[in-house]
Design a protein around this motif. Sequence first.
Motif, short mmCIF file in Angstrom:
data_model
loop_
_atom_site.label_atom_id
_atom_site.label_comp_id
_atom_site.label_asym_id
_atom_site.label_seq_id
_atom_site.Cartn_x
_atom_site.Cartn_y
_atom_site.Cartn_z
N HIS A 214 0.86 -1.19 0.00
CA HIS A 214 0.00 0.00 0.00
C HIS A 214 0.89 1.24 0.00
O HIS A 214 1.81 1.33 0.82
CB HIS A 214 -0.89 -0.01 1.24
CG HIS A 214 -1.67 1.25 1.44
ND1 HIS A 214 -2.51 1.77 0.48
CD2 HIS A 214 -1.72 2.11 2.50
CE1 HIS A 214 -3.05 2.89 0.94
NE2 HIS A 214 -2.59 3.13 2.15
N HIS B 153 0.87 4.59 1.18
CA HIS B 153 0.07 5.27 2.21
C HIS B 153 0.07 6.78 1.96
O HIS B 153 1.12 7.41 1.92
CB HIS B 153 0.68 4.95 3.58
CG HIS B 153 -0.01 5.58 4.73
ND1 HIS B 153 -0.52 4.87 5.78
CD2 HIS B 153 -0.30 6.86 5.00
CE1 HIS B 153 -1.07 5.69 6.66
NE2 HIS B 153 -0.95 6.92 6.20
N TRP C 198 4.45 7.06 2.33
CA TRP C 198 5.30 5.88 2.57
C TRP C 198 4.60 4.64 2.08
O TRP C 198 3.38 4.64 1.92
CB TRP C 198 5.73 5.80 4.03
CG TRP C 198 4.67 5.59 5.07
CD1 TRP C 198 3.60 6.38 5.36
CD2 TRP C 198 4.61 4.51 6.03
NE1 TRP C 198 2.89 5.88 6.42
CE2 TRP C 198 3.50 4.73 6.85
CE3 TRP C 198 5.42 3.39 6.27
CZ2 TRP C 198 3.15 3.86 7.90
CZ3 TRP C 198 5.08 2.53 7.31
CH2 TRP C 198 3.95 2.77 8.12
N HIS D 108 4.21 0.38 2.46
CA HIS D 108 4.44 -0.67 3.45
C HIS D 108 3.53 -1.85 3.14
O HIS D 108 2.58 -1.74 2.37
CB HIS D 108 4.19 -0.15 4.87
CG HIS D 108 2.80 0.35 5.12
ND1 HIS D 108 1.72 -0.47 5.34
CD2 HIS D 108 2.30 1.61 5.18
CE1 HIS D 108 0.64 0.25 5.54
NE2 HIS D 108 0.95 1.52 5.43
N HIS E 256 0.62 -4.62 3.58
CA HIS E 256 -0.77 -4.45 4.03
C HIS E 256 -1.54 -5.77 3.94
O HIS E 256 -2.77 -5.77 3.84
CB HIS E 256 -1.45 -3.38 3.17
CG HIS E 256 -2.46 -2.54 3.89
ND1 HIS E 256 -3.48 -3.06 4.66
CD2 HIS E 256 -2.59 -1.20 3.97
CE1 HIS E 256 -4.20 -2.06 5.15
NE2 HIS E 256 -3.68 -0.91 4.75
N HIS F 278 -6.66 5.89 10.05
CA HIS F 278 -6.21 6.16 8.68
C HIS F 278 -7.31 5.82 7.69
O HIS F 278 -7.90 4.75 7.77
CB HIS F 278 -4.97 5.31 8.37
CG HIS F 278 -4.52 5.36 6.95
ND1 HIS F 278 -4.42 6.54 6.23
CD2 HIS F 278 -4.13 4.38 6.10
CE1 HIS F 278 -4.00 6.27 4.99
NE2 HIS F 278 -3.83 4.97 4.89
N HIS G 248 -7.98 5.41 3.64
CA HIS G 248 -7.34 5.33 2.32
C HIS G 248 -7.97 6.33 1.36
O HIS G 248 -9.07 6.84 1.60
CB HIS G 248 -7.47 3.91 1.76
CG HIS G 248 -6.53 2.93 2.38
ND1 HIS G 248 -5.95 1.90 1.68
CD2 HIS G 248 -6.05 2.83 3.64
CE1 HIS G 248 -5.15 1.21 2.49
NE2 HIS G 248 -5.21 1.74 3.68
N VAL H 239 -10.08 0.64 2.12
CA VAL H 239 -10.26 0.29 3.53
C VAL H 239 -9.97 1.52 4.38
O VAL H 239 -9.37 2.49 3.90
CB VAL H 239 -9.32 -0.87 3.96
CG1 VAL H 239 -9.62 -2.12 3.18
CG2 VAL H 239 -7.84 -0.49 3.84
N HIS I 4 -8.81 2.12 8.71
CA HIS I 4 -8.41 1.27 9.84
C HIS I 4 -7.60 2.06 10.85
O HIS I 4 -7.12 3.16 10.59
CB HIS I 4 -7.59 0.08 9.33
CG HIS I 4 -6.37 0.45 8.53
ND1 HIS I 4 -5.14 0.63 9.10
CD2 HIS I 4 -6.20 0.68 7.20
CE1 HIS I 4 -4.26 0.93 8.16
NE2 HIS I 4 -4.87 0.98 6.98
N HIS J 262 -4.12 2.43 12.65
CA HIS J 262 -2.76 2.13 12.19
C HIS J 262 -1.86 1.59 13.29
O HIS J 262 -0.67 1.42 13.08
CB HIS J 262 -2.13 3.34 11.51
CG HIS J 262 -1.37 2.99 10.27
ND1 HIS J 262 -0.18 2.28 10.31
CD2 HIS J 262 -1.64 3.19 8.97
CE1 HIS J 262 0.25 2.11 9.07
NE2 HIS J 262 -0.62 2.63 8.23
CU1 C2O Z 1 -0.45 2.87 6.14
CU2 C2O Z 1 -3.99 1.11 5.23
O1 C2O Z 1 -2.19 1.91 5.71
#
Ligand code: C2O
Length: 502
Positions: free
Chosen positions: A102, A104, A148, A150, A152, A414, A416, A468, A470, A472
Amino acid sequence: MELEKFVDALPIPSIITPKEIYKGKPLYHVRMIETLHKFHRDLPNTKVWGYNGLVPGPTFNVERNKPIYVRWTNHLPTKHFLPVDQTIHGAHHNPEVRTVVHLHGSPSEPASDGHPEAWFTRNFQQTGPHFIKEIYHYTNRERAAALWYHDHALGITRLNVYAGLSGLYFVRDKHERSLPLPKGKYEIPLVVQDKSFNPDGSLLYPDQPENPSPDLPYPSIVPSFLGDTITVNGKVWPYIKVEPRKYRFRLLNASNTRTYKFQLSDLRSFYLIGTDGGLLERPIQVESLDVSPAERIDIVVDFSELMGQKIKLQDGFELGNPTGDIMEFQVSKPLSYPDHSRIPSHLSYFEPIPLNKVRKVRRITLNDSQDEYGRLMLLFDDKEWMDPPTETPLLNSVEIWELVNQTPGIHPIHVHLVNFRVLDRFDQNGNLLPPLPADFGLKDTVLIAGGETVRIIMKFQPYCGDYVWHCHRLEHEDHDMMRPLIIIPSHHSKPSNSNGHH
Ligand code: C2O
Ligand code: CU
């Protein structure tokens, strides 16, 4: 184990370059591989998983409105080296090692967003139900900002990120370049992560909670992880030698659980100039900043009067403990040339908050619950990941989300696809709280302290589809503090420009 502080120099993650052209655009190739990494002078090499074998991964430096493609591939073993709980969402009946990336903070199309169920295994041998394609497309149409990337993957994000799968992605633009901020080698990324190590150098991640009940599965997820050492750019408690001048630091909290109160020794003040979504409108002078997982801060520190001194970056929540220190700035390098950088009083411009356009207000609780083993489980509105979707905004609509934290802990929330603005914060008695400095910026992750209610406002654009949102804190995200966000096409609704403007 006790590791000596400030004996390793701060590494600067290397910049990745594209290797070929795909559909007329640069194509980057990033391979996830298992490798060894040296975290500290006195630690043996540590097994990690790194993007291109690096921890943190290579840094992307891209220009606004110049789209790129990235082919993320998995070359990892089929067994995880950290304890995988098979009982949580996504882990059951699925391959043990699955990954998905993902970006971010990026408004990515759904097929390139790294949906948690778009996972893939080594060589794409198996893929999750949301997997669509191997090559991701990033349009880079957002403002200049520190994003960034990362892992997921559903149910093991906390382990994959802890194993090393994260890196920085800078979007640059002309406006930012035109400002007289510190640049080049005076702009330094800082990726902060807490870790714990076994004496043999291996990464330590708990395989079950302290005092587990006998009914727990083994391994069992833990509700939070706090490491006993702090790493920056992949080194434990590093130092950097700096010149007596201004520096710009692009700091990312890439920790699993830990929220830091970043401050300088002697509470020297510094300037917050940007947040998750890029530059603020105006700089804010601060003495400390609370930064929860996934939040970024863009700060300027002025060392010009400090030649010969050592200034620590600290965590104000942990002063007096080993983890109260993060890194050290040694003001010991001669000034290469006069420092002409400065912090302009106007940094950027934001669109006004579209309060008159709000189509829906959602009130969502953050609450404690228990799973079938009696383990603490954090939820939104008491709903698990697999419950039917409830957050289904229309494309281009503006919504206010009132996030009511009924738990005593911090949750970094967070969403998206979007940047949002923080409208206000209230304590559990409904009293208005002062805003955090970061609340003045564009955000994609917001810190919600225990008992707080935070209202955020955002416009859902530019894509429809499956996303999504969520918590973090990765141990929460994996169990089960994540929900679908489905953006619905709005062709049924009246065009919003019927009154002459949009
Ligand atoms: Cu940094 Cu859904 O994430
Ligand atoms: Cu949480």
